[in-house]
Each structure stands twice: as structure tokens, then as C-alpha cells.
Design a protein around this motif. Structure first.
Motif, PDB file in Angstrom:
ATOM      1  N   ALA A 169       0.799  -1.218   0.000  1.00  0.00           N
ATOM      2  CA  ALA A 169       0.000   0.000   0.000  1.00  0.00           C
ATOM      3  C   ALA A 169       0.839   1.279   0.000  1.00  0.00           C
ATOM      4  N   LEU A 170       1.952   1.269   0.746  1.00  0.00           N
ATOM      5  CA  LEU A 170       2.719   2.502   0.943  1.00  0.00           C
ATOM      6  C   LEU A 170       4.172   2.413   0.485  1.00  0.00           C
ATOM      7  N   LYS A 171       4.546   1.265  -0.070  1.00  0.00           N
ATOM      8  CA  LYS A 171       5.924   1.057  -0.553  1.00  0.00           C
ATOM      9  C   LYS A 171       6.966   1.178   0.564  1.00  0.00           C
ATOM     10  N   VAL A 172       6.598   0.768   1.775  1.00  0.00           N
ATOM     11  CA  VAL A 172       7.519   0.780   2.915  1.00  0.00           C
ATOM     12  C   VAL A 172       8.313  -0.518   2.915  1.00  0.00           C
ATOM     13  N   ASP A 173       9.622  -0.408   3.076  1.00  0.00           N
ATOM     14  CA  ASP A 173      10.490  -1.587   3.170  1.00  0.00           C
ATOM     15  C   ASP A 173      10.036  -2.415   4.380  1.00  0.00           C
ATOM     16  N   PRO A 174       9.683  -3.691   4.195  1.00  0.00           N
ATOM     17  CA  PRO A 174       9.217  -4.518   5.314  1.00  0.00           C
ATOM     18  C   PRO A 174      10.208  -4.575   6.479  1.00  0.00           C
ATOM     19  N   LYS A 175      11.485  -4.392   6.204  1.00  0.00           N
ATOM     20  CA  LYS A 175      12.490  -4.408   7.268  1.00  0.00           C
ATOM     21  C   LYS A 175      12.449  -3.140   8.115  1.00  0.00           C
ATOM     22  N   LYS A 176      11.654  -2.165   7.684  1.00  0.00           N
ATOM     23  CA  LYS A 176      11.537  -0.915   8.430  1.00  0.00           C
ATOM     24  C   LYS A 176      10.184  -0.797   9.128  1.00  0.00           C
ATOM     25  N   VAL A 177       9.500  -1.928   9.281  1.00  0.00           N
ATOM     26  CA  VAL A 177       8.218  -1.968   9.987  1.00  0.00           C
ATOM     27  C   VAL A 177       8.443  -2.611  11.353  1.00  0.00           C
ATOM     28  N   THR A 178       8.066  -1.907  12.406  1.00  0.00           N
ATOM     29  CA  THR A 178       8.149  -2.420  13.766  1.00  0.00           C
ATOM     30  C   THR A 178       6.733  -2.603  14.291  1.00  0.00           C
ATOM     31  N   VAL A 179       6.447  -3.775  14.850  1.00  0.00           N
ATOM     32  CA  VAL A 179       5.129  -4.055  15.419  1.00  0.00           C
ATOM     33  C   VAL A 179       5.306  -4.340  16.906  1.00  0.00           C
ATOM     34  N   ILE A 180       4.585  -3.593  17.729  1.00  0.00           N
ATOM     35  CA  ILE A 180       4.629  -3.768  19.175  1.00  0.00           C
ATOM     36  C   ILE A 180       3.278  -4.313  19.605  1.00  0.00           C
ATOM     37  N   PHE A 181       3.280  -5.475  20.237  1.00  0.00           N
ATOM     38  CA  PHE A 181       2.043  -6.123  20.658  1.00  0.00           C
ATOM     39  C   PHE A 181       1.762  -5.819  22.124  1.00  0.00           C
ATOM     40  N   GLY A 182       0.524  -5.431  22.402  1.00  0.00           N
ATOM     41  CA  GLY A 182       0.073  -5.188  23.772  1.00  0.00           C
ATOM     42  C   GLY A 182      -1.068  -6.124  24.091  1.00  0.00           C
ATOM     43  N   GLU A 183      -0.807  -7.076  24.953  1.00  0.00           N
ATOM     44  CA  GLU A 183      -1.839  -8.050  25.336  1.00  0.00           C
ATOM     45  C   GLU A 183      -2.525  -7.562  26.611  1.00  0.00           C
ATOM     46  N   ILE A 184      -3.821  -7.340  26.497  1.00  0.00           N
ATOM     47  CA  ILE A 184      -4.588  -6.725  27.574  1.00  0.00           C
ATOM     48  C   ILE A 184      -5.554  -7.749  28.170  1.00  0.00           C
ATOM     49  N   GLU A 185      -5.590  -7.823  29.484  1.00  0.00           N
ATOM     50  CA  GLU A 185      -6.588  -8.670  30.153  1.00  0.00           C
ATOM     51  C   GLU A 185      -7.957  -8.001  29.993  1.00  0.00           C
ATOM     52  N   SER A 186      -8.985  -8.796  29.814  1.00  0.00           N
ATOM     53  CA  SER A 186     -10.318  -8.236  29.540  1.00  0.00           C
ATOM     54  C   SER A 186     -10.803  -7.301  30.636  1.00  0.00           C
ATOM     55  N   GLU A 187     -10.405  -7.536  31.887  1.00  0.00           N
ATOM     56  CA  GLU A 187     -10.855  -6.644  32.958  1.00  0.00           C
ATOM     57  C   GLU A 187     -10.153  -5.288  32.915  1.00  0.00           C
ATOM     58  N   ASN A 188      -9.197  -5.126  32.018  1.00  0.00           N
ATOM     59  CA  ASN A 188      -8.513  -3.851  31.838  1.00  0.00           C
ATOM     60  C   ASN A 188      -8.922  -3.138  30.550  1.00  0.00           C
ATOM     61  N   TRP A 189      -9.986  -3.597  29.894  1.00  0.00           N
ATOM     62  CA  TRP A 189     -10.438  -3.022  28.632  1.00  0.00           C
ATOM     63  C   TRP A 189     -11.863  -2.525  28.820  1.00  0.00           C
ATOM     64  N   GLY A 190     -11.998  -1.297  29.343  1.00  0.00           N
ATOM     65  CA  GLY A 190     -13.315  -0.734  29.592  1.00  0.00           C
ATOM     66  C   GLY A 190     -13.828   0.034  28.384  1.00  0.00           C
ATOM     67  N   ARG A 191     -15.135  -0.033  28.166  1.00  0.00           N
ATOM     68  CA  ARG A 191     -15.758   0.687  27.056  1.00  0.00           C
ATOM     69  C   ARG A 191     -17.240   0.845  27.354  1.00  0.00           C
ATOM     70  N   ASN A 192     -17.931   1.546  26.494  1.00  0.00           N
ATOM     71  CA  ASN A 192     -19.392   1.718  26.594  1.00  0.00           C
ATOM     72  C   ASN A 192     -19.849   2.083  28.001  1.00  0.00           C
ATOM     73  N   VAL A 193     -19.242   3.083  28.584  1.00  0.00           N
ATOM     74  CA  VAL A 193     -19.610   3.633  29.881  1.00  0.00           C
ATOM     75  C   VAL A 193     -19.609   2.559  30.973  1.00  0.00           C
ATOM     76  N   GLY A 194     -18.526   1.834  31.071  1.00  0.00           N
ATOM     77  CA  GLY A 194     -18.369   0.893  32.174  1.00  0.00           C
ATOM     78  C   GLY A 194     -18.498  -0.573  31.837  1.00  0.00           C
ATOM     79  N   GLU A 195     -18.758  -0.908  30.581  1.00  0.00           N
ATOM     80  CA  GLU A 195     -18.802  -2.318  30.165  1.00  0.00           C
ATOM     81  C   GLU A 195     -17.372  -2.796  29.952  1.00  0.00           C
ATOM     82  N   PHE A 196     -17.081  -3.966  30.420  1.00  0.00           N
ATOM     83  CA  PHE A 196     -15.748  -4.530  30.200  1.00  0.00           C
ATOM     84  C   PHE A 196     -15.873  -5.784  29.362  1.00  0.00           C
ATOM     85  N   SER A 197     -14.909  -5.960  28.469  1.00  0.00           N
ATOM     86  CA  SER A 197     -14.961  -7.075  27.523  1.00  0.00           C
ATOM     87  C   SER A 197     -14.763  -8.405  28.191  1.00  0.00           C
TER      88      SER A 197
END
Length: 91
Positions: free
Chosen positions: A63-91
């Protein structure tokens, strides 16, 4: 592009784009590199993280012609009780 990479239904996918910041690789400023911060509920195996990283890098190269060796991916694994949304609903 974003919908197909993480294998998540678009209704549950949140994507945020931010303006570029100073990005340094190996002590040098880089204007052609991309860092992705991928956060999700639960855990991915190391093999799954490798697969997703390769897919993001390939998609950004196409899509953007970026060299794949210049792509950094940082993964953040979140526990469901730490993912709040919809005015207090947790996943």
C-alpha cells in the motif's frame, strides 16, 4: 487493509492514526519507517505474532511502498478486565 490483517470483524476493530513523531532506528533519524502499536484482549502465540507482523509488513509494502524491514510491530496483550468501554462495560 486494516480489516484483513488482524482477522477481526470490522465492527470490533478500532484503528487510530497519529501524526508522525521523530523515529530513530539504530541511532539515526528515519523518515521511511513505520511503528505499529497493536493492542488486543487476550494472548497471541509467538508464531501468531510472527504471522501478523509479516502480514502487516506485506500490506504496508504493497500500500505505501515501505520496506518490510523498516516496519516495527509492538504487541500489547490486555486482560479483559482492563479493557473498559461503553460507559463501564468490560470485555
Amino acid at each position: 487493509m486494516m480489516k484483513s490483517v488482524p482477522d477481526k470483524d470490522e465492527a470490533g476493530l478500532v484503528v487510530t492514526f497519529t501524526e508522525s513523531y521523530a523515529f530513530y532506528r539504530a541511532g539515526r533519524a528515519s523518515t521511511d519507517a513505520i511503528a505499529l502499536d497493536v493492542r488486543y484482549i487476550g494472548r497471541f502465540s509467538l508464531e501468531r505474532k510472527r504471522e501478523v507482523t509479516k502480514r502487516f509488513a506485506g500490506a504496508l509494502e504493497s500500500a505505501l511502498k515501505v520496506d518490510p524491514k523498516k516496519v516495527t510491530v509492538i504487541f500489547g496483550e490486555i486482560e479483559s478486565e482492563n479493557w473498559g468501554r461503553n460507559v463501564g462495560e468490560f470485555s
